[in-house]
Scaffold this motif. Structure first.
Motif, short mmCIF file in Angstrom:
data_model
loop_
_atom_site.label_atom_id
_atom_site.label_comp_id
_atom_site.label_asym_id
_atom_site.label_seq_id
_atom_site.Cartn_x
_atom_site.Cartn_y
_atom_site.Cartn_z
N MET A 148 0.83 -1.21 0.00
CA MET A 148 0.00 0.00 0.00
C MET A 148 0.86 1.26 0.00
SD MET A 148 -3.31 -0.30 0.13
CE MET A 148 -4.62 -1.43 0.51
N LEU A 149 1.84 1.29 0.90
CA LEU A 149 2.66 2.50 1.03
C LEU A 149 3.52 2.73 -0.20
CD1 LEU A 149 3.66 2.39 4.81
CD2 LEU A 149 1.92 3.79 3.69
N LEU A 150 4.05 1.63 -0.76
CA LEU A 150 4.86 1.75 -1.97
C LEU A 150 4.01 2.27 -3.12
CD1 LEU A 150 7.83 1.08 -2.60
CD2 LEU A 150 7.02 -1.00 -3.73
N ALA A 151 2.79 1.72 -3.24
CA ALA A 151 1.87 2.16 -4.29
C ALA A 151 1.53 3.63 -4.10
CB ALA A 151 0.60 1.32 -4.26
N ALA A 152 1.33 4.04 -2.84
CA ALA A 152 1.00 5.44 -2.55
C ALA A 152 2.14 6.35 -2.98
CB ALA A 152 0.72 5.61 -1.06
N LEU A 153 3.36 5.90 -2.73
CA LEU A 153 4.55 6.69 -3.08
C LEU A 153 4.61 6.89 -4.60
CD1 LEU A 153 6.60 7.65 -0.95
CD2 LEU A 153 8.17 5.91 -1.83
N LEU A 154 4.40 5.79 -5.34
CA LEU A 154 4.44 5.87 -6.80
C LEU A 154 3.32 6.77 -7.32
CD1 LEU A 154 5.26 2.17 -7.75
CD2 LEU A 154 6.71 4.19 -8.08
N LYS A 155 2.15 6.64 -6.70
CA LYS A 155 1.01 7.44 -7.15
C LYS A 155 1.23 8.92 -6.86
CE LYS A 155 -2.83 7.06 -9.27
NZ LYS A 155 -4.10 6.39 -9.09
N GLU A 156 1.86 9.23 -5.74
CA GLU A 156 2.16 10.63 -5.42
C GLU A 156 3.18 11.18 -6.43
OE1 GLU A 156 1.02 12.98 -3.73
OE2 GLU A 156 2.66 14.42 -3.82
N LEU A 157 4.11 10.33 -6.84
CA LEU A 157 5.09 10.75 -7.85
C LEU A 157 4.37 11.06 -9.16
CD1 LEU A 157 8.09 11.16 -8.46
CD2 LEU A 157 8.17 8.78 -9.23
N MET A 158 3.43 10.17 -9.55
CA MET A 158 2.64 10.42 -10.76
C MET A 158 1.90 11.74 -10.65
SD MET A 158 1.06 6.65 -11.52
CE MET A 158 -0.34 7.24 -12.43
N SER A 159 1.36 11.98 -9.46
CA SER A 159 0.62 13.22 -9.23
C SER A 159 1.52 14.43 -9.42
CB SER A 159 0.03 13.19 -7.82
OG SER A 159 -0.41 14.46 -7.44
N GLN A 160 2.74 14.36 -8.86
CA GLN A 160 3.65 15.50 -8.96
C GLN A 160 4.12 15.74 -10.39
OE1 GLN A 160 6.80 15.59 -6.12
NE2 GLN A 160 5.43 15.34 -4.38
N ILE A 161 4.37 14.64 -11.13
CA ILE A 161 4.76 14.80 -12.54
C ILE A 161 3.62 15.46 -13.32
CG2 ILE A 161 5.34 13.55 -14.67
CD1 ILE A 161 6.72 11.44 -12.86
N SER A 162 2.38 15.04 -13.01
CA SER A 162 1.22 15.63 -13.69
C SER A 162 1.09 17.11 -13.38
CB SER A 162 -0.06 14.90 -13.28
OG SER A 162 0.01 13.55 -13.66
N ILE A 163 1.31 17.48 -12.12
CA ILE A 163 1.25 18.90 -11.75
C ILE A 163 2.35 19.67 -12.47
CG2 ILE A 163 1.61 20.56 -9.86
CD1 ILE A 163 0.20 18.58 -8.00
N ASP A 164 3.55 19.08 -12.50
CA ASP A 164 4.68 19.70 -13.18
C ASP A 164 4.35 19.95 -14.65
OD1 ASP A 164 7.14 20.70 -13.71
OD2 ASP A 164 8.26 18.85 -13.40
N LEU A 165 3.85 18.91 -15.33
CA LEU A 165 3.48 19.06 -16.74
C LEU A 165 2.37 20.09 -16.90
CD1 LEU A 165 3.56 15.32 -17.88
CD2 LEU A 165 4.96 17.15 -18.84
N GLY A 166 1.40 20.06 -15.98
CA GLY A 166 0.29 21.00 -16.03
C GLY A 166 0.76 22.44 -15.89
N GLN A 167 1.74 22.67 -15.01
CA GLN A 167 2.25 24.02 -14.83
C GLN A 167 3.03 24.48 -16.05
OE1 GLN A 167 4.33 23.57 -11.11
NE2 GLN A 167 2.57 24.25 -9.91
N ARG A 168 3.77 23.55 -16.67
CA ARG A 168 4.57 23.93 -17.84
C ARG A 168 3.69 24.37 -19.01
NH1 ARG A 168 10.03 20.39 -17.84
NH2 ARG A 168 10.08 19.90 -15.63
N ILE A 169 2.48 23.80 -19.13
CA ILE A 169 1.60 24.22 -20.23
C ILE A 169 0.41 25.01 -19.66
CG2 ILE A 169 2.25 22.23 -21.65
CD1 ILE A 169 -0.51 21.04 -21.07
N SER A 170 0.52 25.44 -18.42
CA SER A 170 -0.56 26.10 -17.67
C SER A 170 -1.94 25.54 -18.03
CB SER A 170 -0.52 27.62 -17.79
OG SER A 170 -0.33 28.02 -19.10
N SER A 171 -2.14 24.27 -17.64
CA SER A 171 -3.42 23.61 -17.91
C SER A 171 -4.05 23.11 -16.62
CB SER A 171 -3.21 22.44 -18.86
OG SER A 171 -4.35 21.60 -18.84
N GLY A 172 -5.22 23.65 -16.31
CA GLY A 172 -5.96 23.19 -15.14
C GLY A 172 -6.40 21.74 -15.27
N THR A 173 -6.56 21.29 -16.53
CA THR A 173 -7.00 19.91 -16.75
C THR A 173 -6.00 18.92 -16.15
OG1 THR A 173 -7.69 20.78 -18.90
CG2 THR A 173 -8.00 18.44 -18.53
N LEU A 174 -4.72 19.16 -16.40
CA LEU A 174 -3.69 18.25 -15.90
C LEU A 174 -3.58 18.34 -14.38
CD1 LEU A 174 -0.76 18.37 -18.47
CD2 LEU A 174 -2.98 17.27 -18.59
#
Ligand SMILES: [Zn+2]
Ligand SMILES: [Zn+2]
Ligand SMILES: [Zn+2]
Length: 316
Positions: A148-174
């Protein structure tokens, strides 16, 4: 965004996107779409792999919590499909009925994901209430907690990459999709806490934390929703207006600039503005000043500009 996440995002961009000048700030509609697809496909692949791992461990360890978590993770693919659909539709060219293109569909996609986020938040609240009422232990081994904790860690990483990509193209969708990933990470952590606390005889810890998480998710969903709704209505960014004014004033012959309006159509922005020039100029001279202003603003702000010419002192 932390350096670790940024380096992974950089790596993903360099290996999937071509000819991007500045990978930290992207305005070109086609490249923005590329970044959005990258976020969506990373999310879909990540979620499918994570869901399979959770299912396998869930059956192997005979853990209902893990299997339930796997279903949640698999269902997250849905929001990423909304991202793909949203960016696909918003890239449709202008047609007779929609002369400004379809860029604002991106804002609608964000609204849809925000609503899905709010629903997840409400569900969190209900399940926390159920847990509080039931007051029963959650079974599970330390191995389940570890997965569970390992999966949570990976999922949080996915979340941060998505936020990073979203900020780079300033997209609320991401950003909205990123928050979906984050809720899954939080859900996994809560289950891990439930299992650990149950071992010590505390059966309500996860329920109480769950209420806080529920409020946080609903609040975030509403914030993303109102942000996107505001863009749909047509909001004004004072910083952009000031920047456009400065650009116009930097063109020689422009005495003043006023009535600057920005119409944001998602992947295309139209600027309408007035400039003041000396009334003794010929039409040819005044027109060429207007064109220089248009070029200046277009090149620096990634917009399409139309300039109306006034004579100095008359702000009509
Ligand atoms: Zn249309
Ligand atoms: Zn012209
Ligand atoms: Zn005017």
């Amino acid at each position: 965004m932390n350096a670790f996440t940024r380096s992974i995002t950089d790596f993903l961009i360099r290996n999937t996107q071509k000819n991007v000048e500045d990978i930290y700030e992207v305005n070109d509609p086609v490249q923005r779409q590329g970044f959005a697809y990258l976020e969506a496909w990373m999310s879909i692949i990540g979620n499918v792999v994570l869901a399979i791992v959770k299912f396998v461990f869930g059956f192997m360890l005979n853990s209902i919590s893990l299997i339930a978590d796997a279903v949640h993770t698999a269902s997250d693919v849905l929001t990423s499909l909304v991202v793909i659909l949203g960016f696909k539709l918003s890239s449709l060219p202008a047609d007779e009925k929609h002369p400004h293109g379809h860029g604002r569909i991106e804002f609608i996609a964000t609204l849809v994901i925000a609503i899905m986020l709010i629903i997840v938040g409400v569900k969190f609240g209900f399940s926390s209430y159920e847990r509080l009422k039931a007051n029963t232990p959650v079974q599970g081994s330390y191995l389940v907690v570890g997965v569970m904790l390992l999966a949570a860690l990976l999922k949080e990483l996915m979340s941060q990459i998505s936020i990073d990509l979203g900020q780079r193209i300033s997209s609320g969708t991401l950003i909205a999709d990123a928050w979906h990933h984050r809720t899954d990470a939080i859900a996994s952590v809560l289950v891990a806490i439930a299992i650990l606390a149950s071992g010590f005889g505390y059966y309500k810890v996860d329920a109480i934390l769950g209420f806080g998480v529920s409020a946080l998710i609903i609040w975030t969903g509403m914030e993303i929703f109102s942000d996107s709704a505001s863009k749909l209505i047509g909001e004004t960014n004072q910083e952009d207006i000031a920047a456009i004014e400065q650009l116009a004033l930097s063109v020689s012959g422009v005495a003043d600039a006023h009535d600057i309006a920005i119409h944001d159509y998602g992947n295309s922005k139209h600027v309408v503005m007035h400039i003041e020039v000396d009334e003794k100029l010929t039409v040819i001279e005044a027109h060429s000043i207007a064109e220089r202003v248009e070029h200046m603003v277009n090149q620096n702000m990634w917009v399409t500009t139309t300039v109306h010419v006034d004579r100095v002192g008359s702000s009509s």
